[in-house]
Write an enzyme that holds these catalytic residues in place. Structure first.
Site, PDB file in Angstrom:
ATOM      1  N   ASP A 145       2.322  -3.847 -14.492  1.00  0.00           N
ATOM      2  CA  ASP A 145       2.633  -5.247 -14.222  1.00  0.00           C
ATOM      3  C   ASP A 145       4.150  -5.382 -14.147  1.00  0.00           C
ATOM      4  OD1 ASP A 145       3.073  -7.974 -14.204  1.00  0.00           O
ATOM      5  OD2 ASP A 145       1.766  -8.419 -15.905  1.00  0.00           O
ATOM      6  N   ASP A 186       2.088  -0.832  -8.930  1.00  0.00           N
ATOM      7  CA  ASP A 186       1.493  -2.117  -8.579  1.00  0.00           C
ATOM      8  C   ASP A 186       0.540  -2.545  -9.684  1.00  0.00           C
ATOM      9  OD1 ASP A 186       0.701  -4.461  -6.937  1.00  0.00           O
ATOM     10  OD2 ASP A 186       1.713  -3.323  -5.366  1.00  0.00           O
ATOM     11  N   PRO A 241       0.790  -1.230   0.000  1.00  0.00           N
ATOM     12  CA  PRO A 241       0.000   0.000   0.000  1.00  0.00           C
ATOM     13  C   PRO A 241       0.832   1.295   0.000  1.00  0.00           C
ATOM     14  CG  PRO A 241       0.093  -0.872   2.208  1.00  0.00           C
ATOM     15  CD  PRO A 241       0.830  -1.865   1.341  1.00  0.00           C
ATOM     16  N   GLY A 242       2.151   1.164  -0.147  1.00  0.00           N
ATOM     17  CA  GLY A 242       2.965   2.354  -0.361  1.00  0.00           C
ATOM     18  C   GLY A 242       3.867   2.791   0.768  1.00  0.00           C
ATOM     19  N   ASP A 273      10.314  -5.540  -3.598  1.00  0.00           N
ATOM     20  CA  ASP A 273       9.739  -6.275  -2.468  1.00  0.00           C
ATOM     21  C   ASP A 273       8.616  -7.125  -3.062  1.00  0.00           C
ATOM     22  OD1 ASP A 273       9.329  -6.976   0.268  1.00  0.00           O
ATOM     23  OD2 ASP A 273       7.572  -5.667   0.279  1.00  0.00           O
ATOM     24  N   CYS A 329       8.657 -10.975   2.570  1.00  0.00           N
ATOM     25  CA  CYS A 329       8.217 -11.111   3.968  1.00  0.00           C
ATOM     26  C   CYS A 329       8.018 -12.590   4.295  1.00  0.00           C
ATOM     27  CB  CYS A 329       6.934 -10.312   4.228  1.00  0.00           C
ATOM     28  SG  CYS A 329       5.531 -10.753   3.185  1.00  0.00           S
TER      29      CYS A 329
END
Length: 452
Positions: A316, A289, A268-269, A334, A387
């Protein structure tokens, strides 16, 4: 508790959505709390705790139910299964609610959902569990260590075995135990607008507990708030919700004033905003995104931040942007991953993830890396992060990348506090582990492109 039946019905709806449709728990809970903002803090806390707690402990809960029920959990009707699960969570982990109240409310909910004929069954199973918790028989810890830890920490057996093989019993126990601890909300202070000390003071005055991070000055954990969106400091853009692990990924990226930066999977930034802040409103961060919805989330956060050196785009990451080739001083990748490092915040991931899906994600990560590395100038930097706590998605992907493209690892020690430095950080990468570090499970590596 007022309106107890309704709150339990909302919990049931959340569990049905997550276990039946595979919807992410944090999204379902967020939507329910947003819809029922008029509920009191106690009711909202009850919904959150029972929903998340039941999902966190579901493997252990099912194991307990199976020892007291003539019908195994897997053969129950989904509604009955989830009524029992949430009730067992309350019996075992919420001492403030009398056992009789838990049983009675579960029976009422069973009837309300049209299962009058099964109300006696639900009542019998729950009262047996309430009377006999000491009668639960667990796997033998010495003879079946993986099975024992799987039940004890409510983790899938395949995951438990994977981490036991890699980390051994002590570290695996630390990781699995950390996933079951209460996870405070981690925020990053917008130091361009307010100091961490002043932000903490303002939050404390509203009854919110704040704890400073040992790793980054502008990071802190907060507890005791009701609705995040109602905090003036949030609306004013004085802080951003962001885990310390993703802040560290930005720290090792070390953007400079005037840089051209691409964050290729940005929603979400939080990381994009942090990059822009560290660049002191110079240069340009392009936060991309895949979907308009995700880019909309980034744009909302940009608007709150007041930053002007950042823009959001739908793109994309697998598709090459010819105009961006060799224009970036820094690319932050990420990437989509198994999420095994954030099970403490998103417990439903462990029920939906599989080794086959991990292999698919590894392929996607390599496809994206094979594209976005082209944006980096000679002498520029690529930061790869996930993550997760999975060697295939992390160290093995790093080995693959270095064998394919003209990049080399660069020490990240200059960007980390002493507590995080190790042999691997000197080489250029860091694997954060819950329970070992005060952070989510997260992997990050800093790579420099060859040439000047």
């Amino acid at each position: 508790m007022t309106n107890a039946v309704n709150t339990r019905e909302l919990v049931l709806g959340i569990l049905m959505e997550v276990t039946g449709k595979g919807t992410h728990s944090h999204l379902v809970i967020r939507d329910v709390l947003s819809k029922y903002q008029y509920l009191g803090k106690q009711e909202r806390s009850f919904i959150t705790r029972v929903s998340i707690g039941t999902l966190e402990q579901m493997i252990l809960i099912d194991y307990i139910i199976d020892q007291f029920s003539s019908v195994k959990v897997k053969k129950m009707k989904p509604v009955i299964r989830n009524i029992l699960r949430s009730a067992v969570y309350q019996l075992k982990w919420m001492d403030s609610i009398p056992d009789s109240a838990v049983c009675n409310e579960a029976v009422k909910l069973t009837r309300k959902k049209g299962f009058q004929g099964l109300s006696g069954f639900v009542n019998g199973v729950l009262r047996s569990i309430a009377r006999g918790p000491a009668e639960v028989r667990y796997p033998d810890e010495k003879k079946q260590p993986a099975e024992y830890m799987s039940v004890r920490y409510s983790q899938p057996l395949w995951l438990t075995q994977m981490w036991l093989d890699r980390f051994g019993p002590e570290t695996t126990g630390q990781i699995l135990g950390a996933f079951l601890e209460d996870s405070p909300t981690c925020i990053r202070c917008n130091t361009g607008r307010i100091s961490p000390e002043e932000l903490a003071k303002r939050l404390n005055q509203q009854g919110i507990e704040t704890t400073s991070s040992p790793y980054i000055r502008e990071a802190m954990e907060i507890r005791g708030y009701d609705y995040l969106g109602a905090l003036p400091e949030f609306e004013q853009g004085l802080f951003q919700v962001q885990d310390i692990s993703s802040m560290l990924a930005v720290r090792i990226a070390a953007p400079q004033k005037g840089d051209t930066v691409y964050d290729v999977c940005a929603a979400p930034g939080g990381k994009s905003l942090y990059l822009a802040e560290l660049m002191q409103n110079t240069g340009m961060v392009t936060a991309r995104d895949l979907t308009p919805y995700k880019v909309g989330l980034i744009e909302e956060n940009i608007l709150r931040s007041g930053l002007t050196n950042i823009r959001a785009q739908v793109w994309d990451a697998c598709a090459l942007d010819e105009a961006a080739v060799e224009t970036a001083d820094l690319v932050l990748a990420d990437l989509p991953c198994s999420g095994l490092g954030v099970l403490g915040r998103k417990p439903d991931i462990k029920y939906h993830m599989s080794q086959g899906q991990i292999r698919e994600l590894r392929g996607l990560q390599r496809e994206i890396l094979g594209t976005v590395h082209k944006y980096v100038k000679k002498g520029g930097v690529l930061v790869y992060s996930t993550c997760t706590i999975d060697i295939e998605e992390n160290e093995k992907n790093l080995e693959w990348f270095l064998s394919q493209f003209p990049f080399h690892l660069e020490s990240i020690d200059p960007y980390l506090c002493a507590a995080l430095r190790s042999n691997t950080t000197a080489q250029g990468y860091l694997q954060l582990l819950p329970g070992v570090h005060r952070a989510d499970g997260f992997f990050m590596a800093r790579l420099r492109k060859d040439g000047e």
